[in-house]
Design an enzyme around this catalytic site. Sequence first.
Site, PDB file in Angstrom:
ATOM      1  CD1 TRP A 109       8.812   5.640   0.925  1.00  0.00           C
ATOM      2  CD2 TRP A 109       9.960   6.781   2.461  1.00  0.00           C
ATOM      3  NE1 TRP A 109       8.408   6.946   0.872  1.00  0.00           N
ATOM      4  CE2 TRP A 109       9.091   7.675   1.809  1.00  0.00           C
ATOM      5  CE3 TRP A 109      10.799   7.270   3.466  1.00  0.00           C
ATOM      6  CZ2 TRP A 109       9.021   9.029   2.131  1.00  0.00           C
ATOM      7  CZ3 TRP A 109      10.725   8.624   3.788  1.00  0.00           C
ATOM      8  CH2 TRP A 109       9.840   9.480   3.122  1.00  0.00           C
ATOM      9  CG  ASP A 116       0.052  13.299  -5.559  1.00  0.00           C
ATOM     10  OD1 ASP A 116      -0.205  12.758  -4.474  1.00  0.00           O
ATOM     11  OD2 ASP A 116       0.835  12.803  -6.405  1.00  0.00           O
ATOM     12  CG  ASP A 117      -3.365  12.088  -0.846  1.00  0.00           C
ATOM     13  OD1 ASP A 117      -4.586  12.164  -0.804  1.00  0.00           O
ATOM     14  OD2 ASP A 117      -2.682  11.400  -0.058  1.00  0.00           O
ATOM     15  CE  LYS A 125       2.129   9.599  -7.402  1.00  0.00           C
ATOM     16  NZ  LYS A 125       2.710  10.817  -6.805  1.00  0.00           N
ATOM     17  CD1 TRP A 126      -2.708   1.569  -7.837  1.00  0.00           C
ATOM     18  CD2 TRP A 126      -4.422   1.693  -9.257  1.00  0.00           C
ATOM     19  NE1 TRP A 126      -3.605   0.607  -7.481  1.00  0.00           N
ATOM     20  CE2 TRP A 126      -4.669   0.653  -8.336  1.00  0.00           C
ATOM     21  CE3 TRP A 126      -5.367   1.950 -10.247  1.00  0.00           C
ATOM     22  CZ2 TRP A 126      -5.821  -0.137  -8.386  1.00  0.00           C
ATOM     23  CZ3 TRP A 126      -6.510   1.151 -10.297  1.00  0.00           C
ATOM     24  CH2 TRP A 126      -6.736   0.125  -9.374  1.00  0.00           C
ATOM     25  CG  ASP A 127       0.647   6.384  -3.823  1.00  0.00           C
ATOM     26  OD1 ASP A 127       1.499   5.498  -3.659  1.00  0.00           O
ATOM     27  OD2 ASP A 127       0.769   7.547  -3.386  1.00  0.00           O
ATOM     28  CG  ASP A 176       7.445   9.241  -1.849  1.00  0.00           C
ATOM     29  OD1 ASP A 176       6.951   9.494  -2.967  1.00  0.00           O
ATOM     30  OD2 ASP A 176       6.813   8.678  -0.940  1.00  0.00           O
TER      31      ASP A 176
HETATM   32  C1  DGJ Z   1       3.173   8.671  -1.868  1.00  0.00           C
HETATM   33  C2  DGJ Z   1       3.649   9.065  -3.227  1.00  0.00           C
HETATM   34  O1  DGJ Z   1       4.860   8.445  -3.512  1.00  0.00           O
HETATM   35  C3  DGJ Z   1       3.743  10.570  -3.307  1.00  0.00           C
HETATM   36  O2  DGJ Z   1       4.251  10.960  -4.551  1.00  0.00           O
HETATM   37  C4  DGJ Z   1       2.379  11.146  -3.073  1.00  0.00           C
HETATM   38  O3  DGJ Z   1       1.530  10.755  -4.120  1.00  0.00           O
HETATM   39  C5  DGJ Z   1       1.826  10.692  -1.744  1.00  0.00           C
HETATM   40  N1  DGJ Z   1       1.871   9.259  -1.613  1.00  0.00           N
HETATM   41  C6  DGJ Z   1       0.404  11.169  -1.558  1.00  0.00           C
HETATM   42  O4  DGJ Z   1      -0.179  10.659  -0.431  1.00  0.00           O
END
Ligand code: DGJ
Length: 720
Positions: A175, A342-343, A452-454, A524
Amino acid sequence: MAIRWLPDTRVWILETNHSAYALGIHPEGWLQHLYWGSRLVDPGDYPEPGHEYRGSSFDVGLQPEEYPAWGGTRFGDPCLKVAYADGCRDLRLEVRGHEIAADGHHLAIHLADPHAPYGLEVTLHYGLVPAEDIVVRHAEIANGGGAPVDLETALSAAWNLPPGAYELWHLSGAWGAETQVQRQPLAGPGEVLLESRYGHTSHAANPFFALSPVGETGETAGRVWFGALAWSGNWRIGVRTTNDWTLVAGGVHDFDFRWRLDPGEVWRTPAFVGGFCQNGLGGMSRRLHRYQRRHVLPAAPTPFRPVLYNSWEATYFNVTQEGQAALADRAAEIGVELFVVDDGWFGTRDHDRRGLGDWTPNPAKFPLGLGPLAEHVERRGMRFGLWVEPEMVNPDSDLYRANPDWVFHFPHRPRSEHRHQLVLNFAREDVRTHIFGVLDRLLASHAVSFVKWDHNRPWTEPGWPAAPAERQREVWVRHVLGLYEVLDRLRAAHPAVTFESCAGGGGRVDLGILARTDQVWASDNTDAYDRLRIQEGFTLAYAPRTMMSWVTHSPTWANGRQLSLEYRFHVSMAGGLGIGDDITKWSDEEMSRAAGLVAQYKDIRPLVQAGDLHRIQSPRASDITALAYVAEDRSEAVLFVYRHRTGPMHPHTRTSAWVRLPGLDPDARYQVEGERVRLYHGGDLGALRPVSGTALAEVGLDVGGLNGDYASRVLRVRRA
Ligand code: DGJ
């Protein structure tokens, strides 16, 4: 350039523009691999079936098989291992026939177990992509018998390499440090296993490989055999060397895998794409990129990826309508085309401990719903996008309280939380129906045109107690198929919406997810210098147009490094440009520089997103990184040069870099636009005269203006 069957020798020859792949029927009836490499002039030059390595009673199992099934004398990685209902686990496959499609680009070879009552049939599919020298393989396993068959291993393909000593190139990391280029000699007998057991594709390894003869291949020349899997779940690519014989077998991981094939059922493996070229790693990457642009990526609503703004690093969970509207105002001023919240916009999501799964706007943050913000964004000429993480749930959520059985779990065992969340089981139809319904309504009602699907944790305790015991291990695969199904349905229902794949950065980058998402959040880690290595590895295998890269704050949260706005932009401009800083804090002067850089990106965007990548100097090799994107018709190019630290006190190296520019038409003349650029011994090129593609490739440019540490230039080159 097509597939041919030579009945006399019982050989199939698959020819692409520059490569050939040959296989045939061994006199004993099994499918023998014969050749993979450069195209040969005379069809009679391809090897014929029959030859086999045999010595003592121990020197067995060395047959170069096309799709090894476990049974008899086989000791390596089988592609297929089954258990019949009567307890027999010895599988034999014989060739029964074949079809070549009318266009000559698809071959299906039918194999069957000679014991007819078992009814097991295997069809191997080969799709030819002639221009990119790629063969796309997958297998279908059908149970035509009367009793269930359990699949214990069911890989997509095995790739046999010509005898020799190889080195392996692959992508691994962690990560925040995804897709690091790894180069590893295959020092002797044994196996290198590239794999993910995390449930998703993973940050640790990526389902891609390249093999080149030891000492032969570099960036611009040399043979390379390469491949990538179209699968977003557990996967394995085993590279096994026995003496001088190398076999790569890959597909869905057989770790904790079992698939019950009832009578009449068919298992279709994901595709394993393989290619060969003689133009080094650069030639490989360009082929893979073109293949993805032309054959893998979904038809996008916009020809190029828009410049996006993402709120994550600006506001984290502190999302409010006013705050987002203020960011949107500033984003529009610098030329952003897509504004993504985003979130933190939904449920009770004020932090990562609750709310995940409740996909309705938070009433305190958005009292009138998302409509007003979406309209605010659209009035400023931007599209509106949202972050979601549909496969996950916080235990502290209405969804989990109502449906505690919807997550992966085993009875009598704890449910391990990571980032305070659990994984919803997409193998369950009720889960898929619920998630599709929620997202379908969200997309229909809020003018959302980007998702954006996380996916922010690996899978643990992958239990599925509601399924019959003999089918519970199918959850590893059925979740991924369920994810694909939901994405495919959403795309079909909302064709104007674009999708970004994310899994805590680049934890889900593969040809399977890229067939149904338009772009990927690569990491990230938004430190622009670290990102050069991440982006180098990403683009080794994946198309630059899919690689999203944001300009964020300096000093960066990741490591405190301070970088100029220009350097941060120049790194992000080498992929899909995004901005992710709190731009309400940018000065007027920064805003104006940023607007200029966004405009410059829009100008070079067709080259970056649809051109051919040439890696000139690797960030792993020296203090200079350089790369270029060249238009497919070679009429123009854009050159990116990054200097990581100022050079020694020498006039040529202190504030400049000598960079060759390959890939242009050798005979055409080109004008380099930009100040302080010289031919190595010449005058100011921009002001003086156009030069040939050969001169740019061989003599190169002396790119000045690289002052201090972390300096960068982006230069435009056009046919004169
Ligand atoms: C992980 C993603 O990689 C980030 O860009 C962001 O969207 C966070 N999650 C939000 O919780």
